[in-house]
Design a protein around this motif. Structure first.
Motif, PDB file in Angstrom:
ATOM      1  N   SER A  18     154.750 -29.721  46.963  1.00 50.39           N
ATOM      2  CA  SER A  18     156.342 -29.922  47.204  1.00 50.39           C
ATOM      3  C   SER A  18     157.179 -29.228  45.770  1.00 50.39           C
ATOM      4  CB  SER A  18     156.403 -31.301  47.118  1.00 50.39           C
ATOM      5  OG  SER A  18     156.899 -32.153  45.651  1.00 50.39           O
ATOM      6  N   HIS A  19     158.222 -29.602  46.254  1.00 52.09           N
ATOM      7  CA  HIS A  19     159.689 -29.429  44.802  1.00 52.09           C
ATOM      8  C   HIS A  19     159.586 -30.679  43.332  1.00 52.09           C
ATOM      9  CE1 HIS A  19     162.536 -26.640  43.080  1.00 52.09           C
ATOM     10  NE2 HIS A  19     162.532 -27.515  42.581  1.00 52.09           N
ATOM     11  N   PRO A  20     159.764 -29.944  42.739  1.00 52.72           N
ATOM     12  CA  PRO A  20     159.100 -32.013  42.029  1.00 52.72           C
ATOM     13  C   PRO A  20     160.652 -32.473  42.703  1.00 52.72           C
ATOM     14  CG  PRO A  20     159.481 -29.734  40.454  1.00 52.72           C
ATOM     15  CD  PRO A  20     159.428 -28.975  41.590  1.00 52.72           C
ATOM     16  N   GLY A  23     159.881 -36.172  46.169  1.00 51.42           N
ATOM     17  CA  GLY A  23     158.404 -37.243  46.989  1.00 51.42           C
ATOM     18  C   GLY A  23     156.698 -37.362  46.832  1.00 51.42           C
ATOM     19  N   LYS A  24     157.065 -36.171  45.705  1.00 49.64           N
ATOM     20  CA  LYS A  24     155.155 -36.494  45.862  1.00 49.64           C
ATOM     21  C   LYS A  24     154.470 -37.465  45.494  1.00 49.64           C
ATOM     22  CE  LYS A  24     153.314 -33.484  42.958  1.00 49.64           C
ATOM     23  NZ  LYS A  24     152.346 -34.335  42.010  1.00 49.64           N
ATOM     24  N   THR A  25     154.757 -37.721  44.525  1.00 47.45           N
ATOM     25  CA  THR A  25     154.178 -38.865  43.386  1.00 47.45           C
ATOM     26  C   THR A  25     154.164 -40.445  44.061  1.00 47.45           C
ATOM     27  OG1 THR A  25     154.789 -38.165  41.572  1.00 47.45           O
ATOM     28  CG2 THR A  25     154.586 -40.310  40.868  1.00 47.45           C
ATOM     29  N   ASN A  47     153.132 -36.726  37.146  1.00 47.76           N
ATOM     30  CA  ASN A  47     152.877 -36.044  36.045  1.00 47.76           C
ATOM     31  C   ASN A  47     153.669 -35.136  35.641  1.00 47.76           C
ATOM     32  OD1 ASN A  47     152.832 -34.420  38.396  1.00 47.76           O
ATOM     33  ND2 ASN A  47     150.638 -33.862  38.615  1.00 47.76           N
ATOM     34  N   LYS A  48     155.024 -35.138  36.322  1.00 46.71           N
ATOM     35  CA  LYS A  48     156.053 -34.735  35.818  1.00 46.71           C
ATOM     36  C   LYS A  48     156.621 -34.284  34.569  1.00 46.71           C
ATOM     37  CE  LYS A  48     158.905 -36.197  38.523  1.00 46.71           C
ATOM     38  NZ  LYS A  48     160.697 -37.168  39.439  1.00 46.71           N
ATOM     39  N   ILE A  49     156.431 -33.506  34.226  1.00 48.37           N
ATOM     40  CA  ILE A  49     156.878 -32.238  32.849  1.00 48.37           C
ATOM     41  C   ILE A  49     158.288 -33.020  32.147  1.00 48.37           C
ATOM     42  CG2 ILE A  49     156.421 -31.156  30.658  1.00 48.37           C
ATOM     43  CD1 ILE A  49     153.947 -30.196  32.370  1.00 48.37           C
ATOM     44  N   ASN A 140     160.833 -35.705  54.173  1.00 48.28           N
ATOM     45  CA  ASN A 140     161.402 -37.123  53.406  1.00 48.28           C
ATOM     46  C   ASN A 140     162.788 -37.628  53.287  1.00 48.28           C
ATOM     47  OD1 ASN A 140     160.122 -39.651  51.848  1.00 48.28           O
ATOM     48  ND2 ASN A 140     160.209 -38.726  50.066  1.00 48.28           N
ATOM     49  N   LYS A 141     162.641 -39.347  52.714  1.00 49.50           N
ATOM     50  CA  LYS A 141     163.871 -39.268  52.921  1.00 49.50           C
ATOM     51  C   LYS A 141     165.127 -39.489  53.571  1.00 49.50           C
ATOM     52  CE  LYS A 141     163.151 -37.790  47.652  1.00 49.50           C
ATOM     53  NZ  LYS A 141     164.241 -37.067  46.753  1.00 49.50           N
ATOM     54  N   LEU A 142     164.612 -39.348  54.781  1.00 46.08           N
ATOM     55  CA  LEU A 142     165.095 -40.182  55.575  1.00 46.08           C
ATOM     56  C   LEU A 142     166.123 -41.188  55.376  1.00 46.08           C
ATOM     57  CD1 LEU A 142     165.275 -38.687  59.335  1.00 46.08           C
ATOM     58  CD2 LEU A 142     163.516 -37.761  56.816  1.00 46.08           C
ATOM     59  N   GLY A 254     159.883 -39.524  58.155  1.00 50.82           N
ATOM     60  CA  GLY A 254     159.727 -40.968  56.972  1.00 50.82           C
ATOM     61  C   GLY A 254     160.437 -41.132  56.103  1.00 50.82           C
ATOM     62  N   SER A 255     160.050 -42.093  55.118  1.00 48.15           N
ATOM     63  CA  SER A 255     160.608 -41.989  53.790  1.00 48.15           C
ATOM     64  C   SER A 255     159.981 -42.993  53.405  1.00 48.15           C
ATOM     65  CB  SER A 255     161.832 -43.302  53.918  1.00 48.15           C
ATOM     66  OG  SER A 255     162.354 -43.541  52.809  1.00 48.15           O
ATOM     67  N   ALA A 256     158.817 -42.431  52.057  1.00 48.13           N
ATOM     68  CA  ALA A 256     157.927 -42.722  51.297  1.00 48.13           C
ATOM     69  C   ALA A 256     158.310 -43.858  50.260  1.00 48.13           C
ATOM     70  CB  ALA A 256     157.567 -41.128  50.185  1.00 48.13           C
TER      71      ALA A 256
HETATM   72  P1  G4P Z   1     157.940 -36.017  42.782  1.00 51.05           P
HETATM   73  O1  G4P Z   1     156.817 -36.509  42.676  1.00 51.05           O
HETATM   74  O2  G4P Z   1     157.784 -34.671  43.988  1.00 51.05           O
HETATM   75  O3  G4P Z   1     157.927 -35.185  41.845  1.00 51.05           O
HETATM   76  O4  G4P Z   1     158.644 -36.929  43.833  1.00 51.05           O
HETATM   77  P2  G4P Z   1     158.871 -38.603  43.377  1.00 51.05           P
HETATM   78  O5  G4P Z   1     157.674 -38.818  43.696  1.00 51.05           O
HETATM   79  O6  G4P Z   1     158.200 -38.884  41.962  1.00 51.05           O
HETATM   80  O7  G4P Z   1     160.003 -38.583  43.557  1.00 51.05           O
HETATM   81  C1  G4P Z   1     161.535 -37.868  43.130  1.00 51.05           C
HETATM   82  C2  G4P Z   1     162.626 -39.708  42.933  1.00 51.05           C
HETATM   83  O8  G4P Z   1     162.922 -39.481  44.783  1.00 51.05           O
HETATM   84  C3  G4P Z   1     161.813 -41.084  42.774  1.00 51.05           C
HETATM   85  O9  G4P Z   1     163.489 -41.645  42.505  1.00 51.05           O
HETATM   86  C4  G4P Z   1     162.264 -41.783  43.948  1.00 51.05           C
HETATM   87  O10 G4P Z   1     162.022 -42.767  44.224  1.00 51.05           O
HETATM   88  C5  G4P Z   1     162.338 -40.850  45.182  1.00 51.05           C
HETATM   89  N1  G4P Z   1     162.090 -40.848  46.178  1.00 51.05           N
HETATM   90  C6  G4P Z   1     161.166 -41.024  47.176  1.00 51.05           C
HETATM   91  N2  G4P Z   1     160.548 -41.024  47.906  1.00 51.05           N
HETATM   92  C7  G4P Z   1     161.753 -41.246  48.588  1.00 51.05           C
HETATM   93  C8  G4P Z   1     162.774 -41.905  49.721  1.00 51.05           C
HETATM   94  O11 G4P Z   1     162.068 -41.623  51.167  1.00 51.05           O
HETATM   95  N3  G4P Z   1     164.397 -42.185  49.516  1.00 51.05           N
HETATM   96  C9  G4P Z   1     164.881 -41.962  49.201  1.00 51.05           C
HETATM   97  N4  G4P Z   1     166.164 -41.790  48.963  1.00 51.05           N
HETATM   98  N5  G4P Z   1     164.298 -41.842  47.498  1.00 51.05           N
HETATM   99  C10 G4P Z   1     163.540 -41.214  47.538  1.00 51.05           C
HETATM  100  P3  G4P Z   1     163.709 -41.076  40.719  1.00 51.05           P
HETATM  101  O12 G4P Z   1     165.402 -42.290  40.604  1.00 51.05           O
HETATM  102  O13 G4P Z   1     163.447 -39.822  39.914  1.00 51.05           O
HETATM  103  O14 G4P Z   1     162.275 -42.144  40.337  1.00 51.05           O
HETATM  104  P4  G4P Z   1     162.079 -43.926  40.448  1.00 51.05           P
HETATM  105  O15 G4P Z   1     163.180 -44.240  38.982  1.00 51.05           O
HETATM  106  O16 G4P Z   1     162.855 -44.157  41.536  1.00 51.05           O
HETATM  107  O17 G4P Z   1     161.160 -44.069  40.490  1.00 51.05           O
END
Ligand code: G4P
Length: 530
Positions: A18-20, A23-25, A47-49, A140-142, A254-256
């Motif tokens: 995915s692009h950083p 929601g990969k992590t 593993n974000k840098i 993701n993030k629906l 969906g929404s991870a």
């Molecule tokens: P990455 O590995 O692809 O870089 O992404 P990562 O999973 O770290 O997700 C990036 C940000 O997006 C995180 O928020 C994460 O909580 C949020 N996120 C992931 N899935 C969803 C989703 O389904 N809906 C919404 N609304 N957000 C989602 P962050 O603020 O960067 O970190 P955190 O403090 O919440 O962990």
């Protein structure tokens, strides 16, 4: 005891790309939760840098160090052994990601519904297309106010050049997100943020005209009926064969973070994703079920302690059974080697293992015997294909700043480029060294490590090239002529292949047009890779 064939049939090895920030992590973590490998959210380290300043380099390496443990994660689910190969999100380490993609059998591509297809995703998809890797898309993030789903699908088809077919469909989005309709199981999954999914959230609806649908989602029922009719008319039926050849990508929504839509994704993945597949070598096709072990190196990670120059080498098992302490043949060096303490990665932990099977990744401690792409066998001489170098995008001339340390510089450069930190090209019989990378950060990594591990100082002078192409021609005279005429932009890579540097895509196209007898390859591998 399971047979080799049974072990192969249980394994699915894939990467999430995915692009950083898409929601990969988060998705990885949810998958591990399903597999029971972790108990709590937040257990998977990103593993974000995070880069702040240049002098912060060691901090970056430490962060990369953390990601060693998380480079491969395995879990069991429904009698399957699932191996997730982690890929760095940071653009500057894109080459690491490209190489990891050579070691997987399929990928899950995560797209942020708000941002749509982003630059990094396009490049990663190019590599998947080139290798015909089967792709499942997870949007993701629906739960956020994202883009319209039909528009997102159009964008994916246009920008990623792959046909898609939605296997689930969202009912509204953002604040009014109601859930997902599973088209093939004809099930409605209702959305409750952050809740544990329970049976009553899943409603079976055999007929979309049923009043049950209106009862469950009121005003959104009509829109869902309309959408599904449209989807049935517009998108191809899902066809497993077309998915396995990389021609069509099933899409899930969906929404991870809310653990929503993940089980559908995982169940479909378990059903359709390929088990370890045959792989091409320079002599023949290797079947996973062949009794003799074979594998290749796709990643090397340096030890963080400069006093101990040992490294962790990641080997993808391609056939047979890998056994601890057995002698294996290192094809490039023509040397027998044995590994007394190989490790595998269970959940997020490393464990010494006695055996590994096709699809598995074995970690081996190494003191400098390996480079990326090396093949191990039980004696047969062949090399796995499909682990090419990709064209770098930034090129710099390396100048030595410590003249009494020429040897150390040469050795350091050779070893670090074997590890894949950067690519090295030489001109004028090695007197002019050009370093190519995909990201600025790698120059800092190289400079720092040359100084701290080899005691050699160097500097870099930027060059105007933006692309390297490996050249071949049926007529050696034509190639010779071209090289003579363009000698400033010609160099040799580490394997003595001729490389041409172009200033721009436009100029590259110009040279291609002007020289129809010469082939300009954008990866170092010219043979067809499986
Ligand atoms: P990455 O590995 O692809 O870089 O992404 P990562 O999973 O770290 O997700 C990036 C940000 O997006 C995180 O928020 C994460 O909580 C949020 N996120 C992931 N899935 C969803 C989703 O389904 N809906 C919404 N609304 N957000 C989602 P962050 O603020 O960067 O970190 P955190 O403090 O919440 O962990």
């Amino acid at each position: 005891m399971a047979t080799l064939r049974e072990e192969i049939g249980k394994r699915k090895t894939f990467a999430i790309i995915s692009h950083p920030d898409a929601g990969k992590t988060t998705l990885t973590e949810k998958l591990l939760l399903f597999g029971g490998q972790i108990q709590a959210a937040g257990a998977v380290k990103s593993n974000k840098i995070v880069k702040s300043t240049t002098s912060d380099f060691m901090a970056i390496e430490k962060q990369r160090g953390i990601s060693v443990a998380t480079s491969v994660m395995s879990f069991e689910y429904r009698d399957l052994k699932i191996n997730i190969l982690d890929t760095p999100g940071h653009k500057d380490f894109a080459e690491d990601t490209y190489r990891t993609l050579t070691a997987v059998d399929s990928v899950i591509l995560v797209i942020d519904s708000v941002k749509g297809v982003e630059a990094q995703t396009e490049r990663l998809m190019e590599v998947c297309r080139m290798r015909r890797t089967p792709v499942i898309v997870f949007i993701n993030k629906l739960d956020r106010e994202g883009q319209e789903p039909f528009e997102l699908l159009d964008e994916i088809e246009a920008k990623l050049a792959i046909r898609v077919t939605p296997l689930s469909w969202p009912i509204s989005r953002g604040r009014t997100f109601k859930g997902v309709y599973n088209r093939f199981e004809r099930r409605l999954n209702l959305f409750r943020p952050n809740s544990e999914r329970v049976e009553k959230d899943i409603v079976q609806i055999d007929d979309l005209s049923s009043p049950l649908l209106d009862e469950q989602i009121d005003d959104f029922a009509a829109k869902l009926r309309e959408d599904i009719t449209l989807i049935d008319g517009v998108y191809d039926r899902f066809d497993t064969e077309a998915y396995l050849t990389g021609d069509i990508a099933p899409v899930f929504f969906g929404s991870a973070v809310n653990n929503f839509g993940i089980r559908e994704l995982l169940d479909a993945f378990c059903q359709i994703a390929p088990v370890p597949r045959p792989r091409m070598t320079d002599t023949r096709l290797i079947e996973p079920a062949e009794a003799a072990f074979s594998g290749f190196v796709f990643k090397i990670h340096a030890n963080l302690d400069p006093k101990h120059r040992n490294r962790m080498v990641f080997v993808r098992v391609c056939s047979g059974t890998f056994e601890r302490s057995k002698y294996y043949h290192h094809v490039r060096l023509d040397k027998e080697l044995r590994f007394a303490a190989p490790v595998s990665f269970i959940g997020q932990k490393k464990e010494t293992i006695d055996e590994a099977y096709p699809g598995d990744v074995v970690g081996i401690f190494d003191v400098g015997n390996f480079k990326i792409g090396d093949t191990l066998t039980e004696g047969e001489r062949f090399n796995f294909q499909g682990i090419p170098s990709f064209s770098p995008e930034i090129f710099k001339l390396l100048t030595n700043k410590s003249f009494e340390k020429v040897k150390q510089l040469e050795k350091g450069l050779a070893q670090l480029t074997d590890e894949g930190v950067a690519q090295l090209f030489v001109q004028e019989q090695g007197r002019r060294k050009i370093v190519g990378t995909v990201g600025q950060l790698q120059f800092e990594v190289l400079q720092y490590r040359l100084e701290h591990e080899y005691g050699a100082l160097c500097e870099f002078v930027p060059l105007s090239f933006t692309k390297a192409c490996w050249l071949t021609a049926k007529d050696p005279k034509k190639l010779e002529e071209f090289c003579r005429y363009r000698s400033n932009a010609i160099a040799l890579d580490k394997d003595d292949h001729i490389v041409f540097f172009a200033d721009s895509d436009y100029m590259l196209q110009h040279h291609r047009n002007e020289n129809p007898d010469i082939e300009f390859h954008t990866t170092s591998e010219f043979k067809r890779a499986l």
